[in-house]
Write an enzyme that holds these catalytic residues in place. Sequence first.
Site, PDB file in Angstrom:
ATOM      1  N   ARG A  87       0.817  -1.211   0.000  1.00 13.86           N
ATOM      2  CA  ARG A  87       0.000   0.000   0.000  1.00 13.86           C
ATOM      3  C   ARG A  87       0.851   1.261   0.000  1.00 13.86           C
ATOM      4  O   ARG A  87       0.293   2.355  -0.044  1.00 13.86           O
ATOM      5  CB  ARG A  87      -0.845   0.015   1.266  1.00 13.86           C
ATOM      6  CG  ARG A  87      -2.292  -0.480   1.100  1.00 13.86           C
ATOM      7  CD  ARG A  87      -2.902  -0.488   2.477  1.00 13.86           C
ATOM      8  NE  ARG A  87      -4.312  -0.342   2.521  1.00 13.86           N
ATOM      9  CZ  ARG A  87      -5.180  -1.330   2.737  1.00 13.86           C
ATOM     10  NH1 ARG A  87      -4.757  -2.571   2.811  1.00 13.86           N
ATOM     11  NH2 ARG A  87      -6.455  -1.078   2.876  1.00 13.86           N
TER      12      ARG A  87
ATOM     13  N   ARG B  90     -22.197  -2.563   3.602  1.00 11.24           N
ATOM     14  CA  ARG B  90     -21.847  -3.982   3.542  1.00 11.24           C
ATOM     15  C   ARG B  90     -21.810  -4.636   4.924  1.00 11.24           C
ATOM     16  O   ARG B  90     -21.479  -4.012   5.927  1.00 11.24           O
ATOM     17  CB  ARG B  90     -20.528  -4.197   2.800  1.00 11.24           C
ATOM     18  CG  ARG B  90     -19.304  -3.721   3.525  1.00 11.24           C
ATOM     19  CD  ARG B  90     -18.056  -3.905   2.657  1.00 11.24           C
ATOM     20  NE  ARG B  90     -16.876  -3.417   3.339  1.00 11.24           N
ATOM     21  CZ  ARG B  90     -15.655  -3.403   2.811  1.00 11.24           C
ATOM     22  NH1 ARG B  90     -15.448  -3.845   1.577  1.00 11.24           N
ATOM     23  NH2 ARG B  90     -14.622  -2.946   3.504  1.00 11.24           N
TER      24      ARG B  90
ATOM     25  N   ARG C 233     -17.738  -4.487   9.646  1.00 12.81           N
ATOM     26  CA  ARG C 233     -16.416  -4.004  10.039  1.00 12.81           C
ATOM     27  C   ARG C 233     -16.555  -2.670  10.754  1.00 12.81           C
ATOM     28  O   ARG C 233     -17.306  -1.804  10.316  1.00 12.81           O
ATOM     29  CB  ARG C 233     -15.535  -3.837   8.788  1.00 12.81           C
ATOM     30  CG  ARG C 233     -14.925  -5.147   8.351  1.00 12.81           C
ATOM     31  CD  ARG C 233     -14.184  -5.019   7.073  1.00 12.81           C
ATOM     32  NE  ARG C 233     -13.224  -3.913   7.057  1.00 12.81           N
ATOM     33  CZ  ARG C 233     -12.305  -3.762   6.106  1.00 12.81           C
ATOM     34  NH1 ARG C 233     -12.224  -4.636   5.133  1.00 12.81           N
ATOM     35  NH2 ARG C 233     -11.482  -2.737   6.138  1.00 12.81           N
TER      36      ARG C 233
ATOM     37  N   ARG D 227      -9.702   6.446   4.438  1.00  9.81           N
ATOM     38  CA  ARG D 227      -9.048   5.326   3.748  1.00  9.81           C
ATOM     39  C   ARG D 227      -8.838   5.649   2.264  1.00  9.81           C
ATOM     40  O   ARG D 227      -7.835   5.284   1.664  1.00  9.81           O
ATOM     41  CB  ARG D 227      -9.861   4.041   3.941  1.00  9.81           C
ATOM     42  CG  ARG D 227      -9.686   3.479   5.365  1.00  9.81           C
ATOM     43  CD  ARG D 227     -10.864   2.654   5.842  1.00  9.81           C
ATOM     44  NE  ARG D 227     -11.059   1.419   5.140  1.00  9.81           N
ATOM     45  CZ  ARG D 227     -12.220   0.741   5.106  1.00  9.81           C
ATOM     46  NH1 ARG D 227     -13.275   1.205   5.759  1.00  9.81           N
ATOM     47  NH2 ARG D 227     -12.312  -0.382   4.453  1.00  9.81           N
TER      48      ARG D 227
END
Length: 215
Positions: free
Chosen positions: A88, A127, A161, A172
Amino acid sequence: MNIILLGPPGAGKGTQAGLLVANHGMKQLSTGDMLRAAVKAQTPVGLEAKAIMERGEFVSDAIVSALIDDELAAMGDGTGAIFDGYPRTQAQAVSLDELLAKHGRVLNHVIELAVDEDALVDRITGRFTCANCGEGYHERHKLPEVEGVCDRCSSTEFKRRKDDTEETVRTRMTEYRAKTAPILPIYDARDIVTRVDGMADIEAVTAAINTVLAS
Ligand code: AMP
């Protein structure tokens, strides 16, 4: 075969990695999953990573590269690796080259899942998964057929999450744009990057990835 799945949070890296594991017998190396397991087990790494992950920032390069090193050391030579959420940063990309050489592996493909950022916020904030079998759902796009019951295993426990809030998702994304997207030119220069439309249906994305793997 060793590949990197690259893309912002919510691009579908985990979903596609899971399918590659099921269909090609590869191993998914997700630093996010490893870190969540460490947080749950309250290991020293987990204790250090917990607050950083809740803010949506990056855990240190040394920590995640050590996790990948351990996983590669434990893997059989014949099993292909799918790097999901790693590397990353530029430093992690350098470490990955060193780790691949150390473990006698070669990087074959980098698959970039290209996506629209606003759609990602919608995807991520809705989600959730079955707490028992991990089947993925979405509160606006894919609810279980019977409310509150997993289609696959009939469990009634679901989980989300902790870092899937709009605020964290924006952080993010910013981290991805600032630190992860700039590593693509390293792989572009090696001519191993394929861009796949991550906004397409899951099956269409899988088909595009399979075409890359067969090339
Ligand atoms: P993910 O499941 O890939 O979205 O990762 C969840 C969180 O874990 C990220 O927001 C970061 O805080 C941390 N994380 C996962 N992989 C890395 C990595 N390669 N480098 C730094 N932090 C990471």
